[in-house]
Design an enzyme around this catalytic site. Sequence first.
Site, PDB file in Angstrom:
ATOM      1  N   LEU A  30       0.813  -1.223   0.000  1.00  0.00           N
ATOM      2  CA  LEU A  30       0.000   0.000   0.000  1.00  0.00           C
ATOM      3  C   LEU A  30       0.845   1.272   0.000  1.00  0.00           C
ATOM      4  CD1 LEU A  30      -2.984  -0.903   2.376  1.00  0.00           C
ATOM      5  CD2 LEU A  30      -2.839  -1.117  -0.110  1.00  0.00           C
ATOM      6  N   THR A  87       1.893   2.682  -2.732  1.00  0.00           N
ATOM      7  CA  THR A  87       1.318   3.465  -3.823  1.00  0.00           C
ATOM      8  C   THR A  87      -0.084   2.988  -4.193  1.00  0.00           C
ATOM      9  OG1 THR A  87       2.423   2.035  -5.448  1.00  0.00           O
ATOM     10  CG2 THR A  87       3.561   4.065  -4.819  1.00  0.00           C
ATOM     11  N   ILE A 119       6.792  -7.153  -1.120  1.00  0.00           N
ATOM     12  CA  ILE A 119       7.133  -8.196  -2.085  1.00  0.00           C
ATOM     13  C   ILE A 119       8.359  -8.972  -1.625  1.00  0.00           C
ATOM     14  CG2 ILE A 119       8.523  -6.598  -3.482  1.00  0.00           C
ATOM     15  CD1 ILE A 119       6.461  -9.617  -4.743  1.00  0.00           C
ATOM     16  N   TYR A 163      14.114   2.716 -14.768  1.00  0.00           N
ATOM     17  CA  TYR A 163      12.851   1.983 -14.657  1.00  0.00           C
ATOM     18  C   TYR A 163      12.744   0.921 -15.742  1.00  0.00           C
ATOM     19  CZ  TYR A 163       8.043   0.941 -15.912  1.00  0.00           C
ATOM     20  OH  TYR A 163       6.898   0.285 -16.290  1.00  0.00           O
TER      21      TYR A 163
END
Length: 327
Positions: A33, A35, A52, A139
Amino acid sequence: MKLLVTGGAGYIGSVVAHQLVAAGHEVEILDDLSTGFATNLPAAAVFHHTSIHRVAEILTPDADFDGVLHFAAKVEVAESVRDPEKYWHHNIEGSLALLRAIRTARTPRLIFSSTGSMYSGDGRTAFDEAAEIRPANPYAATKATVDMMIAGECGTGTLGAASLRYFNAAGAVRTAETYLGERHEPETHLIPILLQAAGGQRDTFTLFGTDHPTTDGTCVRDYVHVSDLAAAHLLALEALSPGRYEVFNLGNGDGYSNRQVLDTVREVTGRDFPVYDADRRPGDPAVCIANSDKAAVELGWKPQRPNLSDIVADAWEFHRTVHGIAG
C-alpha cells in the site's frame, strides 16, 4: 485457479484482480500500500499487507497456488533517474525474491507486468517483440532485467511464464464494488496530470519537450485502455505451458503526441487551462508505439476501447468522481 496478485491494490493490478474474481478464480493479493489503495481491493480477495520481499511467507509449498500475476514495482521514470537504487531494490530484488518463492513452491504459472518503454527504434516503426532492447532509463532497465530473469527460470522446465510489455495504460473501470482509475502521489503520468489541470487541482500544465523528431515536436505514445490490458492477462494465463516463456506487446498500435492528448482532454472536459513549454525530461524516448500482432494471433486479444477520446472520457469521469468535480 488459486492465484496470487502482487501489487494488486495498484492501478492495473487492481483491475486485473477484479476481473479474476469475476471470472471465478480464488484470488489473494499482496501489496504494501505504498502506492496502492485499500479501496481498490475486491471484497472476495484475501489481502496480505506486506512487502514483495516477504512473498515467501505467503507463496509456500503448502499454499498450492496455481499462478502468480506480478505487478508489484516502482513505475515512475523520472524518479528512477533520480534514485536508481530504489528501483534496483524494489523491482529487481523484489522480483528475485518472488522467483525464489515460485521455485520453492513449484508454482507453475507467472504473468509479469513489463513495459514497452525498453525498446529502441527508428522513431517511425511500431515495436514488435523482436525490436532492439535498449532501456533509456533505470525503470525500463529493471523491467528488461526481470524479463531476462524470468526467461532463465522458465529454462528449468517447471515454470510457464509470459511478460506482457504494455505501453501507456489509461482510462478507468467501474465495477460493482468500486471505481478503479489512475492516481499517484505525486502524479507524473500525462493524462491524469492534464485532468488535474482541467479539474482545477493544478493551475497550469507543463509540456515537457517540444523539439522531439515528431510531427509536432512532442513525444508520441500508444495509449491502451486499462480494461483491455487486464483482459490480456487472463488470456495469457490460460495460454501458459511448463518451460515456455513468451513476450507479448500490448497496445493499440496508434500513436498520439502529447499535444494531441492535450487537445483531446480539452475537448472531452470542455475546459481550458494555461500551458507552458519546457525542456525534455531525462530518459524520455521520442516515439513508443506497439505492434501487438502476436497477442492478437496467439492470445486472441484485441482492444475493445481503442479510441483516445473514450479512454480520456473514462479517466475524466473517474477523476470527477474521486474529486467531487461537478460536470
